[in-house]
Design a protein around this motif. Structure first.
Motif, PDB file in Angstrom:
ATOM      1  N   ALA A  88     137.424  79.414  -0.627  1.00  0.00           N
ATOM      2  CA  ALA A  88     137.141  78.870   0.919  1.00  0.00           C
ATOM      3  C   ALA A  88     137.098  77.320   0.985  1.00  0.00           C
ATOM      4  O   ALA A  88     137.495  76.676   1.722  1.00  0.00           O
ATOM      5  N   GLU A  89     136.479  76.736  -0.218  1.00  0.00           N
ATOM      6  CA  GLU A  89     136.404  75.336  -0.395  1.00  0.00           C
ATOM      7  C   GLU A  89     137.562  74.736  -0.547  1.00  0.00           C
ATOM      8  O   GLU A  89     137.773  73.459  -0.513  1.00  0.00           O
ATOM      9  N   ASP A  90     138.673  75.350  -0.734  1.00  0.00           N
ATOM     10  CA  ASP A  90     139.895  74.764  -0.878  1.00  0.00           C
ATOM     11  C   ASP A  90     140.676  74.540   0.763  1.00  0.00           C
ATOM     12  O   ASP A  90     141.745  73.860   0.725  1.00  0.00           O
ATOM     13  N   THR A  91     139.847  75.084   1.650  1.00  0.00           N
ATOM     14  CA  THR A  91     140.403  74.690   2.879  1.00  0.00           C
ATOM     15  C   THR A  91     140.455  73.298   3.382  1.00  0.00           C
ATOM     16  O   THR A  91     139.496  72.391   3.391  1.00  0.00           O
ATOM     17  N   ALA A  92     141.815  72.796   3.490  1.00  0.00           N
ATOM     18  CA  ALA A  92     141.831  71.352   3.996  1.00  0.00           C
ATOM     19  C   ALA A  92     143.355  71.190   4.589  1.00  0.00           C
ATOM     20  O   ALA A  92     144.108  71.923   4.340  1.00  0.00           O
ATOM     21  N   VAL A  93     143.750  69.882   5.052  1.00  0.00           N
ATOM     22  CA  VAL A  93     145.123  69.382   5.160  1.00  0.00           C
ATOM     23  C   VAL A  93     145.416  68.829   3.828  1.00  0.00           C
ATOM     24  O   VAL A  93     144.880  67.985   3.138  1.00  0.00           O
ATOM     25  N   TYR A  94     146.685  69.414   3.442  1.00  0.00           N
ATOM     26  CA  TYR A  94     147.180  69.095   2.160  1.00  0.00           C
ATOM     27  C   TYR A  94     148.355  68.063   2.367  1.00  0.00           C
ATOM     28  O   TYR A  94     149.098  68.451   3.140  1.00  0.00           O
ATOM     29  N   SER A  95     148.375  66.887   1.697  1.00  0.00           N
ATOM     30  CA  SER A  95     149.536  65.817   1.953  1.00  0.00           C
ATOM     31  C   SER A  95     150.210  65.507   0.370  1.00  0.00           C
ATOM     32  O   SER A  95     149.311  65.537  -0.457  1.00  0.00           O
ATOM     33  N   CYS A  96     151.394  65.358   0.367  1.00  0.00           N
ATOM     34  CA  CYS A  96     152.003  64.854  -0.591  1.00  0.00           C
ATOM     35  C   CYS A  96     152.243  63.556  -0.614  1.00  0.00           C
ATOM     36  O   CYS A  96     152.117  63.051   0.640  1.00  0.00           O
ATOM     37  N   ALA A  97     152.268  62.505  -1.655  1.00  0.00           N
ATOM     38  CA  ALA A  97     152.573  61.474  -1.693  1.00  0.00           C
ATOM     39  C   ALA A  97     153.135  60.493  -2.643  1.00  0.00           C
ATOM     40  O   ALA A  97     153.481  61.536  -3.834  1.00  0.00           O
ATOM     41  N   ALA A  98     153.779  59.545  -2.605  1.00  0.00           N
ATOM     42  CA  ALA A  98     154.666  58.887  -3.778  1.00  0.00           C
ATOM     43  C   ALA A  98     154.408  57.631  -4.045  1.00  0.00           C
ATOM     44  O   ALA A  98     153.950  56.820  -3.064  1.00  0.00           O
ATOM     45  N   LYS A  99     154.191  57.469  -5.361  1.00  0.00           N
ATOM     46  CA  LYS A  99     153.881  56.047  -5.765  1.00  0.00           C
ATOM     47  C   LYS A  99     154.695  55.649  -6.873  1.00  0.00           C
ATOM     48  O   LYS A  99     155.084  56.563  -7.630  1.00  0.00           O
ATOM     49  N   ARG A 100     154.775  54.348  -7.293  1.00  0.00           N
ATOM     50  CA  ARG A 100     155.048  53.912  -8.713  1.00  0.00           C
ATOM     51  C   ARG A 100     154.377  53.360  -9.514  1.00  0.00           C
ATOM     52  O   ARG A 100     154.368  53.252 -10.710  1.00  0.00           O
ATOM     53  N   PHE A 101     153.335  52.476  -8.842  1.00  0.00           N
ATOM     54  CA  PHE A 101     152.271  51.793  -9.608  1.00  0.00           C
ATOM     55  C   PHE A 101     150.988  52.131  -9.322  1.00  0.00           C
ATOM     56  O   PHE A 101     150.506  52.723  -8.285  1.00  0.00           O
ATOM     57  N   GLY A 102     149.947  51.971 -10.244  1.00  0.00           N
ATOM     58  CA  GLY A 102     148.396  52.031  -9.907  1.00  0.00           C
ATOM     59  C   GLY A 102     147.994  53.411 -10.525  1.00  0.00           C
ATOM     60  O   GLY A 102     149.006  54.195 -10.828  1.00  0.00           O
ATOM     61  N   GLU A 103     146.873  53.497 -10.443  1.00  0.00           N
ATOM     62  CA  GLU A 103     146.161  54.760 -10.811  1.00  0.00           C
ATOM     63  C   GLU A 103     146.473  55.810 -10.120  1.00  0.00           C
ATOM     64  O   GLU A 103     146.254  55.658  -8.826  1.00  0.00           O
ATOM     65  N   LEU A 104     146.728  57.154 -10.660  1.00  0.00           N
ATOM     66  CA  LEU A 104     147.161  58.195  -9.825  1.00  0.00           C
ATOM     67  C   LEU A 104     146.260  58.757  -8.802  1.00  0.00           C
ATOM     68  O   LEU A 104     146.697  59.568  -8.102  1.00  0.00           O
ATOM     69  N   THR A 105     145.005  58.691  -9.221  1.00  0.00           N
ATOM     70  CA  THR A 105     144.172  59.367  -8.591  1.00  0.00           C
ATOM     71  C   THR A 105     143.565  58.618  -7.227  1.00  0.00           C
ATOM     72  O   THR A 105     142.957  59.204  -6.269  1.00  0.00           O
ATOM     73  N   THR A 106     144.002  57.501  -6.899  1.00  0.00           N
ATOM     74  CA  THR A 106     143.575  56.543  -5.945  1.00  0.00           C
ATOM     75  C   THR A 106     144.531  56.625  -5.043  1.00  0.00           C
ATOM     76  O   THR A 106     146.014  56.185  -4.912  1.00  0.00           O
ATOM     77  N   GLU A 107     144.231  57.066  -3.680  1.00  0.00           N
ATOM     78  CA  GLU A 107     145.261  57.249  -2.655  1.00  0.00           C
ATOM     79  C   GLU A 107     145.810  55.903  -2.245  1.00  0.00           C
ATOM     80  O   GLU A 107     146.820  55.803  -1.676  1.00  0.00           O
ATOM     81  N   ARG A 108     144.986  54.697  -2.427  1.00  0.00           N
ATOM     82  CA  ARG A 108     145.589  53.612  -1.782  1.00  0.00           C
ATOM     83  C   ARG A 108     146.802  53.061  -2.687  1.00  0.00           C
ATOM     84  O   ARG A 108     147.560  52.143  -2.181  1.00  0.00           O
ATOM     85  N   ASN A 109     147.016  53.515  -3.883  1.00  0.00           N
ATOM     86  CA  ASN A 109     147.941  53.172  -4.781  1.00  0.00           C
ATOM     87  C   ASN A 109     149.529  53.897  -4.280  1.00  0.00           C
ATOM     88  O   ASN A 109     150.474  53.684  -4.634  1.00  0.00           O
ATOM     89  N   TYR A 110     149.232  54.901  -3.223  1.00  0.00           N
ATOM     90  CA  TYR A 110     150.527  55.660  -3.054  1.00  0.00           C
ATOM     91  C   TYR A 110     151.027  54.877  -1.696  1.00  0.00           C
ATOM     92  O   TYR A 110     150.294  54.676  -0.846  1.00  0.00           O
TER      93      TYR A 110
END
Length: 123
Positions: A88-110
């Motif tokens: 149940a805790e997986d309930t969410a809106v899931y989005s994919c994103a693409a990036k080239r640089f920066g740490e991969l867990t940080t959304e602002r890098n995408y």
């Protein structure tokens, strides 16, 4: 520019599986990292998984490790998120994103984001 379109969300029961797809178009470089993020109601968006477009190396948040698997089909310009043993805790809106640089867990890098797909898991 890169365009990303997710699909595959839906309503499932706890314990079920879903596979999300993210179709990429435009200038998708082999150096891109493709990330999956999710945002539950009232919560901040969080990192779920990422995959290296060229080599296929994968990375997962601890909360989904062992249950979710990311893969890619280079010929189809599509990445996937296979989600098993959903909770149940997986309930969410899931989005994919693409990036080239920066740490991969940080959304602002995408740099590029899809519109998101709703996943609802009933308990």
């Amino acid at each position: 520019q890169v365009q990303l379109v997710e699909s595959g969300g839906g309503l499932v029961q706890a314990g079920d599986s879903l596979r999300l797809s993210c179709a990429a178009s435009g200038r998708v470089f082999s150096s891109y990292i493709m990330g999956w993020f999710r945002q539950a109601p009232g919560k901040r968006r969080e990192f779920v998984a990422a995959i290296n477009w060229s080599g296929g190396s994968t990375y997962y948040a601890d909360s989904v490790k062992g249950r979710f698997t990311s893969s890619r089909d280079v010929a189809k310009n599509t990445v996937y998120l296979q989600m098993n043993s959903l909770k149940a805790e997986d309930t969410a809106v899931y989005s994919c994103a693409a990036k080239r640089f920066g740490e991969l867990t940080t959304e602002r890098n995408y740099d590029y984001w899809g519109q998101g797909t709703q996943v609802t898991v009933s308990s």
